[in-house]
Write a protein that holds these residues in place. Structure first.
Motif, PDB file in Angstrom:
ATOM      1  N   ALA A 186       0.826  -1.207   0.000  1.00 48.65           N
ATOM      2  CA  ALA A 186       0.000   0.000   0.000  1.00 48.65           C
ATOM      3  C   ALA A 186       0.860   1.257   0.000  1.00 48.65           C
ATOM      4  CB  ALA A 186      -0.936  -0.020   1.216  1.00 48.65           C
ATOM      5  N   LEU A 187       1.930   1.250   0.790  1.00 51.16           N
ATOM      6  CA  LEU A 187       2.832   2.398   0.825  1.00 51.16           C
ATOM      7  C   LEU A 187       3.545   2.577  -0.512  1.00 51.16           C
ATOM      8  CD1 LEU A 187       4.361   1.992   4.389  1.00 51.16           C
ATOM      9  CD2 LEU A 187       2.832   3.802   3.620  1.00 51.16           C
ATOM     10  N   GLU A 188       3.954   1.447  -1.104  1.00 52.28           N
ATOM     11  CA  GLU A 188       4.633   1.524  -2.392  1.00 52.28           C
ATOM     12  C   GLU A 188       3.700   2.073  -3.472  1.00 52.28           C
ATOM     13  OE1 GLU A 188       6.894  -1.501  -5.539  1.00 52.28           O
ATOM     14  OE2 GLU A 188       6.271  -2.205  -3.561  1.00 52.28           O
ATOM     15  N   SER A 242      11.379   6.326   6.084  1.00 54.62           N
ATOM     16  CA  SER A 242      12.122   5.119   5.781  1.00 54.62           C
ATOM     17  C   SER A 242      11.182   4.101   5.139  1.00 54.62           C
ATOM     18  CB  SER A 242      12.729   4.519   7.051  1.00 54.62           C
ATOM     19  OG  SER A 242      13.296   3.250   6.793  1.00 54.62           O
ATOM     20  N   PRO A 243      11.655   3.422   4.082  1.00 52.57           N
ATOM     21  CA  PRO A 243      10.839   2.367   3.470  1.00 52.57           C
ATOM     22  C   PRO A 243      10.908   1.063   4.246  1.00 52.57           C
ATOM     23  CG  PRO A 243      12.905   2.576   2.279  1.00 52.57           C
ATOM     24  CD  PRO A 243      12.924   3.632   3.356  1.00 52.57           C
ATOM     25  N   PRO A 266      -2.788   4.826   9.260  1.00 48.83           N
ATOM     26  CA  PRO A 266      -4.118   4.860   8.672  1.00 48.83           C
ATOM     27  C   PRO A 266      -4.254   4.121   7.355  1.00 48.83           C
ATOM     28  CG  PRO A 266      -2.973   6.903   8.164  1.00 48.83           C
ATOM     29  CD  PRO A 266      -2.053   6.094   9.047  1.00 48.83           C
ATOM     30  N   PHE A 267      -3.177   3.580   6.795  1.00 53.97           N
ATOM     31  CA  PHE A 267      -3.270   2.935   5.493  1.00 53.97           C
ATOM     32  C   PHE A 267      -4.061   1.636   5.598  1.00 53.97           C
ATOM     33  CE2 PHE A 267      -0.614   5.475   2.775  1.00 53.97           C
ATOM     34  CZ  PHE A 267       0.171   6.179   3.668  1.00 53.97           C
ATOM     35  N   GLY A 268      -4.864   1.363   4.570  1.00 54.84           N
ATOM     36  CA  GLY A 268      -5.634   0.133   4.533  1.00 54.84           C
ATOM     37  C   GLY A 268      -4.744  -1.059   4.252  1.00 54.84           C
ATOM     38  N   LEU A 269      -5.159  -2.219   4.709  1.00 54.88           N
ATOM     39  CA  LEU A 269      -4.353  -3.417   4.544  1.00 54.88           C
ATOM     40  C   LEU A 269      -4.959  -4.393   3.551  1.00 54.88           C
ATOM     41  CD1 LEU A 269      -3.342  -4.113   8.230  1.00 54.88           C
ATOM     42  CD2 LEU A 269      -2.006  -3.009   6.464  1.00 54.88           C
ATOM     43  N   SER A 270      -6.200  -4.254   3.203  1.00 56.94           N
ATOM     44  CA  SER A 270      -6.839  -5.241   2.339  1.00 56.94           C
ATOM     45  C   SER A 270      -6.990  -4.728   0.914  1.00 56.94           C
ATOM     46  CB  SER A 270      -8.202  -5.626   2.897  1.00 56.94           C
ATOM     47  OG  SER A 270      -9.047  -4.499   2.951  1.00 56.94           O
TER      48      SER A 270
END
Length: 513
Positions: free
Chosen positions: A479-481, A495-496, A509-513
């Motif tokens: 999701a971050l990428e 940092s990645p 707060p990023f979604g995981l699905s």
């Protein structure tokens, strides 16, 4: 003012969401069945245990019910679920059900479904094992443990909690062994197995591979990557051609020692893909199996090994000087005995040698005082000092930083030196998974269950927790990428590289699905 009931979710909402996305509750309820009088299903109990595992609190199972007090159990686990329903009695019955069904079988069904839903590849699999120490006697003849003996029933046979080689450096404690097959991506576990405490990796690896091949419902792997425990003459003859494998060659094998000692520095070549490494490829037919041996020389490891070697030489010198001092104080009846003692002592020297050893004769007289007669006989003493052996030490220095990787895949264009090293480095997520399971914030380090069957079920649930953790970490990174975003590290800098634990505790707060 109306009465307001405040309940916590914290990071557990993320964990519950991943569990739901995998479908763990539905699969367990489908396989184990349910009863209309159950207030909480078996799948919901397992979900609650995973949440307990991932609570990042030192909350073992005997505080299971208390863990959920004040938490939004209906939101996290399911409608109508209350904290008091998650009691010790219900927990024990579910673990007994899991054991009777087969902990490996139920885990494989969940892993297969998870891999389909999230596109987790089983193309390249990594196999590793560890041991878990337990407190208690765990007698084989203990009441209620008669299942430890093989029987003809369809029920699985429980493991034997016993002493064996301890990775925890606790040989005083009994233990069981734990083996995982993980995907190359994020080290997500796709197969698990627990075995007797004295089970060695060398004998367990073939059994795990065969069990996985028999029970895995997806495509079979193209490659198995394992550490040196796999590499034995018996295992190579059994799996030499039936599977493709990469393994480290044990340094104890004579052919490995000779190669590392004799290979010259100019025979190594560097590759742009792996800075700090040099390679030399040779052919081998060890155990009658044609294979590639890749001798790897690591600059970073060389520096570390040189420091270790220096410390070892210094430590050995102090130890051998004490032995030599004792030898020099000893009296021998004849010169031949003294020479024999010198030869025996020299055989124990690894990095040093005796500097011009001498045999001194000391006369012995029949009475005290100034001698007025000839000596009746002589005693003999050793005299020498220890010095470094330059030839042996130079040979050891030439070997540091080197290790050998082997594979039966002979396509040198597909499996280059860099590709083989990259695959072997993929073992690290599996090793990190075991460290996660043994973390003090997890309850693996203090297994306290008295029933061996429930220990096996607990190990399966803990592996499910590792699956949830590693899958969540994978989804978050994707999701971050996709969003071209980063997370701050411990110093607050973008940092990645991060773990799911740090991101959850900051309520990312990023979604995981």
């Amino acid at each position: 003012m109306p009465q307001i009931d405040v309940q916590d979710i914290d990071h557990l909402g993320i964990i519950a969401g991943i569990v739901d996305d995998i479908g763990i509750v539905e699969i367990i309820d489908r396989e184990l069945g349910s009863h209309p009088q159950e207030k909480v299903s078996a799948g919901q109990v397992v979900k609650a245990m995973i949440l307990n595992c991932m609570g990042f609190l030192t909350a073992p199972l005997y505080l299971f019910s208390e863990f959920f007090v004040g938490k939004a159990t209906e939101h996290l686990i399911g409608a109508g679920v209350k904290a008091e329903y998650l009691n010790d009695s219900r927990l024990g019955r579910v673990m007994d059900q899991l054991y009777k069904y087969g902990i490996t079988l139920i885990f494989v069904k969940i892993a297969t479904e998870m891999s389909k839903r999230f596109g987790i590849s089983a193309k390249n699999m990594h196999l590793d094992g560890t041991s878990i120490s337990v407190q208690g006697k765990y007698l084989r003849a203990e009441a209620g443990e008669e299942n430890l003996v093989e029987n003809d029933s369809a029920e699985p046979v429980a493991i034997s909690i016993t002493q064996g080689y301890s990775r925890d450096h606790r040989p005083d404690l009994k233990q069981f062994t734990w083996h995982l097959l993980t995907s190359e991506e994020e080290g997500i576990p796709l197969f698990m197995n627990v075995a007797d405490g004295n089970k060695t990796d060398q004998s367990a690896f073939p059994e795990v591979i065969k069990a996985f091949q028999a029970e895995w419902e997806g495509e079979q792997p193209d490659l198995y990557v394992m550490d040196a425990a796999f590499y034995s003459e018996a295992n190579l003859k059994e799996f030499g051609h039936s599977i493709n494998w990469i393994s480290r060659v044990p340094a104890t094998i004579k052919a490995s020692q000779e190669l590392i000692q004799t290979i010259l520095p100019e025979q190594f070549s560097e590759q742009n893909d792996h800075k700090g490494y040099r390679f030399c490829v040779v052919c081998s037919t060890y155990a009658g199996i044609k294979q590639q041996w890749i001798v790897v020389e690591s600059q970073q490891r060389m520096e570390s090994d040189l420091k270790t070697l220096s410390k070892q030489i210094e430590k050995t010198l102090k130890e051998k000087e004490k032995v030599l001092k004792s030898l020099m104080n000893k009296s021998f009846a004849c010169e031949a005995d003294a020479l024999s003692a010198i030869k025996d002592f020299e055989k124990t020297l690894n990095y040093h040698s005796l500097d011009e050893p001498k045999i001194l004769a000391q006369p012995h007289y029949s009475q005290r005082g100034r001698p007025n007669t000839e000596a009746t006989h002589h005693f003999f003493h050793v005299q020498s000092t220890l010095v470094e052996n330059p030839v042996i030490i130079a040979a050891h220095r030439q070997q540091v930083g080197r290790f050998i990787l082997a594979t039966n895949s002979l396509d040198s264009e597909k499996w280059t030196e860099c590709e083989i090293l990259r695959e072997y480095k993929g073992q690290q997520p599996t090793e990190q998974g075991f460290r996660f399971l043994k973390d003090p914030l997890f309850f693996a380090s203090s297994v306290f269950l008295k029933n061996t069957k429930r220990i096996m079920a607990l190990a399966m649930i803990m592996t499910l927790a590792l699956m949830v953790y590693s899958l969540g970490q994978r989804q978050l990174r994707l999701a971050l990428e996709k969003a071209n975003a980063t997370l701050p590290d411990q110093k607050g800098k973008p940092s990645p590289y991060f773990t799911l634990a740090t991101s959850m505790l900051s309520l990312c707060p990023f979604g995981l699905s």
